[in-house]
Enzyme design. Structure first.
Site, short mmCIF file in Angstrom:
data_model
loop_
_atom_site.label_atom_id
_atom_site.label_comp_id
_atom_site.label_asym_id
_atom_site.label_seq_id
_atom_site.Cartn_x
_atom_site.Cartn_y
_atom_site.Cartn_z
N LYS A 109 -7.22 -10.48 -8.00
CA LYS A 109 -8.31 -10.67 -7.06
C LYS A 109 -9.41 -9.64 -7.31
O LYS A 109 -9.12 -8.52 -7.72
CB LYS A 109 -7.73 -10.40 -5.66
CG LYS A 109 -8.17 -11.34 -4.59
CD LYS A 109 -7.48 -11.01 -3.30
CE LYS A 109 -8.34 -10.11 -2.46
NZ LYS A 109 -7.99 -10.08 -1.05
N LYS A 159 -12.00 -3.81 -4.38
CA LYS A 159 -12.54 -2.48 -4.59
C LYS A 159 -11.50 -1.56 -5.21
O LYS A 159 -11.79 -0.78 -6.10
CB LYS A 159 -12.99 -1.90 -3.24
CG LYS A 159 -13.74 -0.62 -3.33
CD LYS A 159 -13.78 0.09 -1.99
CE LYS A 159 -12.45 0.70 -1.60
NZ LYS A 159 -12.16 2.01 -2.16
N LYS A 203 0.81 -1.22 0.00
CA LYS A 203 0.00 0.00 0.00
C LYS A 203 0.84 1.27 0.00
O LYS A 203 0.38 2.32 -0.45
CB LYS A 203 -0.96 0.01 1.20
CG LYS A 203 -2.10 -0.97 1.06
CD LYS A 203 -3.25 -0.62 1.97
CE LYS A 203 -4.39 -1.61 1.79
NZ LYS A 203 -5.45 -1.43 2.77
#
Ligand code: TRP
Length: 338
Positions: free
Chosen positions: A200, A203, A117
């Site tokens: 995957k 969102k 991230k």
């Protein structure tokens, strides 16, 4: 066996979107529903975690409510499960501070989720909250002394850190925490992006056509299934390496109907992708239509939903405040006068 307490399970999910998607549901929260039968469950909306990246304060509260409504619509029963909002219990942030002081900088920095991230904009501009995110997660878990923590495969490392911190505290002070075990269901752990089955369903990583939101208009979801990426032959067969798109649809089909993959493969032998996708689209519509209706009904009575969350927070606090009191005592903090 009323006097025999059931072992606990605990899990949380972030309110970072307007709806959960199939990956969240089939990969994680669906298991929560069945766990209610054999465990004493604690399920919460991880809104503290949601602010570790930039968020929209105008949406957070409503998303938290929508998340709770969806969990109840899925079958989380507020009578059996404590369903609550993380920020309603200051104990989570309080224990997180204690655990922050027990975690080394290098240990936090090694977490792959932090590395992923923070890679986008560089580690220097990631929030410290993103770095300590797994430590807050450890606090979430350890407060309730659960036996199992049902999560997706991607959370395994955070569970390991949680166990390490529990052990460290127990060893350094006094045995206080139970070492929780991850509860990861392999078969449905990963639902893939419908347009890019190398990734995957998520969102942040999927395009709108690659992701099915549970609260999408059912006709839209049906269309997404029918236009899912497959491959150029037309054999319905489970082969994750050669046929990731078809395999992903088979996984979804099997998960929603309870039919085995083999049974589905046999049923579609000699038929093309058109029939297969058309039938799955119907299965999806039949699943999401009543789900959406139930969610919207729950959301219409906001007061009632808030009361449910209040009740859940009270059940949670009864456990969390005792654990935190033990921790404070063992750390040697001066007890406040009543
Ligand atoms: N990090 C988890 C996820 O993104 C959410 C979460 C927060 C969680 N606290 C938790 C999961 C405690 C299990 C237990 O999926």
């Amino acid at each position: 066996m009323a006097d025999q307490p059931l072992p606990r399970v605990l899990s949380g999910i972030q309110p970072t979107a307007d709806s959960f998607h199939f990956g969240n549901y089939l990969g994680a929260t669906r298991q929560w529903v069945t766990l209610q039968d054999e465990f004493e469950p604690f399920f919460f909306i991880a809104d503290l975690h949601a602010i570790s990246v930039e968020h929209d304060p105008k949406k957070l509260g409503e998303r938290t409510r929508v998340a709770a409504a969806q969990l109840i619509a899925m079958g989380i029963d507020p009578e059996r499960s404590a369903i609550f909002v993380q920020s309603h219990l200051p104990e989570h942030a309080e224990l997180a501070w204690v655990l922050n002081s027990l975690t080394s900088f290098g240990e936090a920095r090694r977490m792959t989720q932090f590395k992923d991230k923070s890679a986008k904009d560089g580690e220097g501009s990631a929030s410290v909250g993103l770095l300590t995110y797994p430590i807050l997660q450890a606090a979430d878990i350890l407060l309730y002394r659960p036996q199992y923590v049902p999560v997706g495969e991607d959370q395994r490392q955070h569970l390991e850190l949680t166990r390490d911190l529990a052990q460290r505290f127990n060893h350094r002070y006094k045995k206080t925490f139970r070492l929780p075990e991850p509860f990861i269901l392999k078969e449905t752990a990963k639902i893939l992006d419908l347009q890019n089955p190398a990734k995957k369903m998520s969102k942040s990583g999927s395009s709108p056509s690659g992701i099915i939101d549970l609260l999408d208009e059912p006709t839209v979801s049906a269309k997404k299934i029918r236009s899912a990426v497959t491959d150029s032959d037309s054999v319905v067969r489970f082969d994750e390496a050669e046929k990731p798109g078809v395999s992903n649809l088979l996984t979804i089909y099997s998960a929603l109907t309870g039919r085995t993959i083999e049974d589905l493969v046999t049923a579609y032998d000699g038929k093309g992708y058109g029939d297969f996708k058309g039938d799955l689209a119907e299965v999806v519509v039949e699943f999401v239509t009543p789900f959406r209706d139930r969610t919207h009904e729950l959301l219409e009575d906001g007061d009632r939903l808030d009361a449910v969350l209040h009740h859940g927070a009270e059940k949670a606090r009864a456990v969390a405040s005792r654990t935190l009191a033990d921790v404070y005592e063992r750390l040697g903090f001066l007890k406040a006068r009543d």
